[in-house]
Design an enzyme around this catalytic site. Structure first.
Site, short mmCIF file in Angstrom:
data_model
loop_
_atom_site.label_atom_id
_atom_site.label_comp_id
_atom_site.label_asym_id
_atom_site.label_seq_id
_atom_site.Cartn_x
_atom_site.Cartn_y
_atom_site.Cartn_z
N ARG A 143 0.31 -1.54 0.21
CA ARG A 143 0.06 0.11 0.02
C ARG A 143 1.19 1.08 0.13
NH1 ARG A 143 -1.88 -3.52 -1.23
NH2 ARG A 143 -4.06 -4.31 -0.83
N SER A 196 -11.28 -0.47 3.02
CA SER A 196 -10.14 -1.11 4.15
C SER A 196 -9.75 0.24 4.65
CB SER A 196 -9.17 -1.88 4.10
OG SER A 196 -9.80 -3.19 3.23
N GLU A 216 -5.10 2.94 6.05
CA GLU A 216 -5.10 2.70 4.81
C GLU A 216 -5.07 4.00 3.87
OE1 GLU A 216 -6.41 -0.32 1.38
OE2 GLU A 216 -5.46 -1.29 3.35
#
Length: 203
Positions: free
Chosen positions: A64, A114, A186
């Site tokens: 990420r 998320s 995230e």
């Protein structure tokens, strides 16, 4: 569209809201695949209006994360070229991923996907930690931890940004108290009156 044409490599992206540039910026991924796996080159525009083409060999991606997150002069990701392969199973694989997503995530509800990154080297996901902490269904104002997937926070009606930020802080605190694990977001925060993104609001 890629899987319909028999091209494999981006099946994981089906059903994920966002843009191609955003996928490269975050190195979006799921089901063992990620954007970096198939990036060939990325065209960017700098804050000075210059266009640059960056090739995959010169780009270092992580979980990420991407080099674009550290570029102070990045104005926009204008285009991404992918290197895909032909596969007769591409469409079938994507449909399987989509069905799995529909059954395990709050598809159709208002969320940003998320919220937290999965902790590294723990063998347990952020969603599992939140679930084990008994936080599914917990609310702050109109913001709520999804009852379907604990790493998705949904707008259950009239959530404000303050509600969502307070819920994120609450969940981080409760998970840390129970398991000693510091969850890291995230999602990225856009600060009012600022022209930058920050992946960690506490910094």
């Amino acid at each position: 569209m890629c899987s319909i044409k028999g091209l494999t490599g981006l099946e994981f992206a089906g059903g994920i809201p966002g843009t191609v540039g955003g996928a490269a910026y975050m190195n979006a991924g799921a089901n063992g695949q990620e954007t970096a796996d198939v990036v060939d080159s990325v065209e960017i525009v700098t804050t000075e209006g210059q266009c640059q083409t960056l090739h995959r060999v010169d780009l270092s991606f992580g979980y990420r994360s991407s080099p674009f997150q550290d570029m102070q002069d990045l104005a926009a990701i204008a285009a991404v070229t992918f290197r895909l392969r032909h596969s007769e199973s591409a469409r079938r694989k994507q449909l399987e991923y989509l069905e799995r997503r529909r059954s395990s995530q709050p598809v159709g509800e208002k969320s940003a996907g998320s919220v937290f990154r999965n902790p590294s080297n723990l063998g347990v996901s952020a969603g599992e930690l939140i679930d084990r902490a008994g936080l599914k269904g917990v609310r702050v104002g109109g913001a709520m931890v999804s009852n379907i997937h604990a790493n998705f926070f949904v707008n259950s009606g009239e959530s404000t940004s303050r509600d969502m930020l307070q819920l994120i802080s609450l969940v981080k605190e409760m998970v840390y108290q129970k398991f000693g694990v510091q969850l890291k977001e995230e999602v990225l925060y856009v600060y009012p009156h600022c022209n930058y993104l920050n992946p960690n609001r506490d910094k």
